[in-house]
Write a protein that holds these residues in place. Structure first.
Motif, PDB file in Angstrom:
ATOM      1  N   VAL A  33       2.770  21.482   1.719  1.00  0.00           N
ATOM      2  CA  VAL A  33       2.473  21.543   0.289  1.00  0.00           C
ATOM      3  C   VAL A  33       2.574  22.985  -0.198  1.00  0.00           C
ATOM      4  CG1 VAL A  33      -0.009  21.755   0.707  1.00  0.00           C
ATOM      5  CG2 VAL A  33       0.809  20.881  -1.477  1.00  0.00           C
ATOM      6  N   PRO A  34       3.289  23.231  -1.316  1.00  0.00           N
ATOM      7  CA  PRO A  34       3.411  24.598  -1.851  1.00  0.00           C
ATOM      8  C   PRO A  34       2.054  25.145  -2.274  1.00  0.00           C
ATOM      9  CG  PRO A  34       5.037  23.121  -2.832  1.00  0.00           C
ATOM     10  CD  PRO A  34       4.079  22.257  -2.079  1.00  0.00           C
ATOM     11  N   ASP A  36       1.091  26.641  -4.904  1.00  0.00           N
ATOM     12  CA  ASP A  36       0.664  26.381  -6.286  1.00  0.00           C
ATOM     13  C   ASP A  36       0.239  24.931  -6.511  1.00  0.00           C
ATOM     14  OD1 ASP A  36       3.158  25.262  -6.029  1.00  0.00           O
ATOM     15  OD2 ASP A  36       4.012  26.170  -7.824  1.00  0.00           O
ATOM     16  N   ARG A  37       0.387  24.083  -5.494  1.00  0.00           N
ATOM     17  CA  ARG A  37      -0.035  22.684  -5.627  1.00  0.00           C
ATOM     18  C   ARG A  37      -1.217  22.335  -4.729  1.00  0.00           C
ATOM     19  NH1 ARG A  37       4.845  18.891  -4.567  1.00  0.00           N
ATOM     20  NH2 ARG A  37       3.080  17.433  -4.461  1.00  0.00           N
ATOM     21  N   VAL A  38      -1.696  23.299  -3.949  1.00  0.00           N
ATOM     22  CA  VAL A  38      -2.786  23.018  -3.003  1.00  0.00           C
ATOM     23  C   VAL A  38      -4.035  22.526  -3.713  1.00  0.00           C
ATOM     24  CG1 VAL A  38      -4.428  24.098  -1.421  1.00  0.00           C
ATOM     25  CG2 VAL A  38      -1.988  24.524  -1.153  1.00  0.00           C
ATOM     26  N   ASP A  39      -4.447  23.226  -4.779  1.00  0.00           N
ATOM     27  CA  ASP A  39      -5.680  22.859  -5.480  1.00  0.00           C
ATOM     28  C   ASP A  39      -5.598  21.442  -6.046  1.00  0.00           C
ATOM     29  OD1 ASP A  39      -6.812  25.351  -4.946  1.00  0.00           O
ATOM     30  OD2 ASP A  39      -5.945  26.229  -6.750  1.00  0.00           O
ATOM     31  N   ARG A  40      -4.470  21.127  -6.673  1.00  0.00           N
ATOM     32  CA  ARG A  40      -4.302  19.794  -7.263  1.00  0.00           C
ATOM     33  C   ARG A  40      -4.311  18.716  -6.193  1.00  0.00           C
ATOM     34  NH1 ARG A  40       1.323  19.198  -9.454  1.00  0.00           N
ATOM     35  NH2 ARG A  40       0.765  21.276 -10.193  1.00  0.00           N
ATOM     36  N   GLU A  41      -3.647  18.983  -5.068  1.00  0.00           N
ATOM     37  CA  GLU A  41      -3.586  17.990  -4.001  1.00  0.00           C
ATOM     38  C   GLU A  41      -4.961  17.768  -3.363  1.00  0.00           C
ATOM     39  OE1 GLU A  41      -1.298  15.999  -3.212  1.00  0.00           O
ATOM     40  OE2 GLU A  41       0.448  16.812  -4.242  1.00  0.00           O
TER      41      GLU A  41
END
Length: 216
Positions: A33-34, A36-41
């Motif tokens: 997971v990139p 910039d997408r860790v928090d959302r995931e």
């Protein structure tokens, strides 16, 4: 003679199968997971886990940048029908006993928060304030390093125990979260370092070059 089926056992097996499938899917999703997408995931995963297990709340706390000994709330799933918590929450203020336990690398598991030890009186007040009846929390660290956060899962409408098999599965998810957050931190640190180097080069009116060792 036919053996009567047990509908409760059948439902339990279905829930267990869905949860095992969810664990496998989440583990794969977080592999690359990139940053910039860790928090959302993570927040999507918190919601999916709570919905699958019938839990109403999950929180993830990380060490504050200015004070690594203090945890601040950074990721939250809470049932939409429940009141929202304050915008900024500090572990030192709301959960001093729990924070000390998990920053020392301990798992905190309470099937009934009302039965927490006397030294957890401030934590018990907070659990009562937000209606938390049961809680299970894991320290976040990578490769035996220092604890930099915690993640917890809570039952609010009805108290429940966390049997060992479930605890182990959620501990695996906690490690998945820890690895993803550590990668994100490393990428941010690298970007900041590169940005400072570029700024220094521009200020000195210098150019930056790289050398391919094999071809020269």
């Amino acid at each position: 003679m036919a053996v009567a089926s047990n509908p409760d056992l059948h439902i339990e097996l279905q829930v267990r199968l869905r949860f095992e499938t969810l664990i496998a899917d989440l583990s794969l999703r977080f592999v690359n997971v990139p940053a910039d997408r860790v928090d959302r995931e993570i927040e999507n995963a918190q919601r999916a886990i709570c919905e699958c297990l019938g839990l109403e709340h999950s929180s993830l706390w990380q060490a504050a940048m200015q004070n690594p000994d203090e945890l601040v709330l950074t990721h939250l799933y809470r049932d939409p029908d429940l009141p929202r918590p304050p915008e900024r929450m500090s572990g030192t203020r709301f959960f001093p006993w729990t924070q000390a336990k998990m920053m020392a690398g301990e798992i905190v598991s309470l099937a009934n928060t009302a039965e927490a030890p006397p030294e957890a009186s401030r934590d018990r007040e907070t659990w009562q304030q937000f209606g938390v009846k049961s809680t299970l929390g894991f320290p976040l660290s990578v490769g035996g390093g220092a604890v930099f956060g915690v993640v917890s899962f809570e039952a609010i409408r009805q108290a429940r125990a966390f049997p060992e098999p479930l605890l182990k599965r959620l501990q695996l998810i906690a490690q998945v979260f820890a690895n993803a957050l550590q990668r994100k931190r490393a990428e941010i640190k690298l970007r900041d370092s590169e940005a400072r180097l570029s700024l220094a080069a521009e200020s000195a009116n210098a150019g930056l070059w790289t050398l391919e060792a094999e071809t020269g």
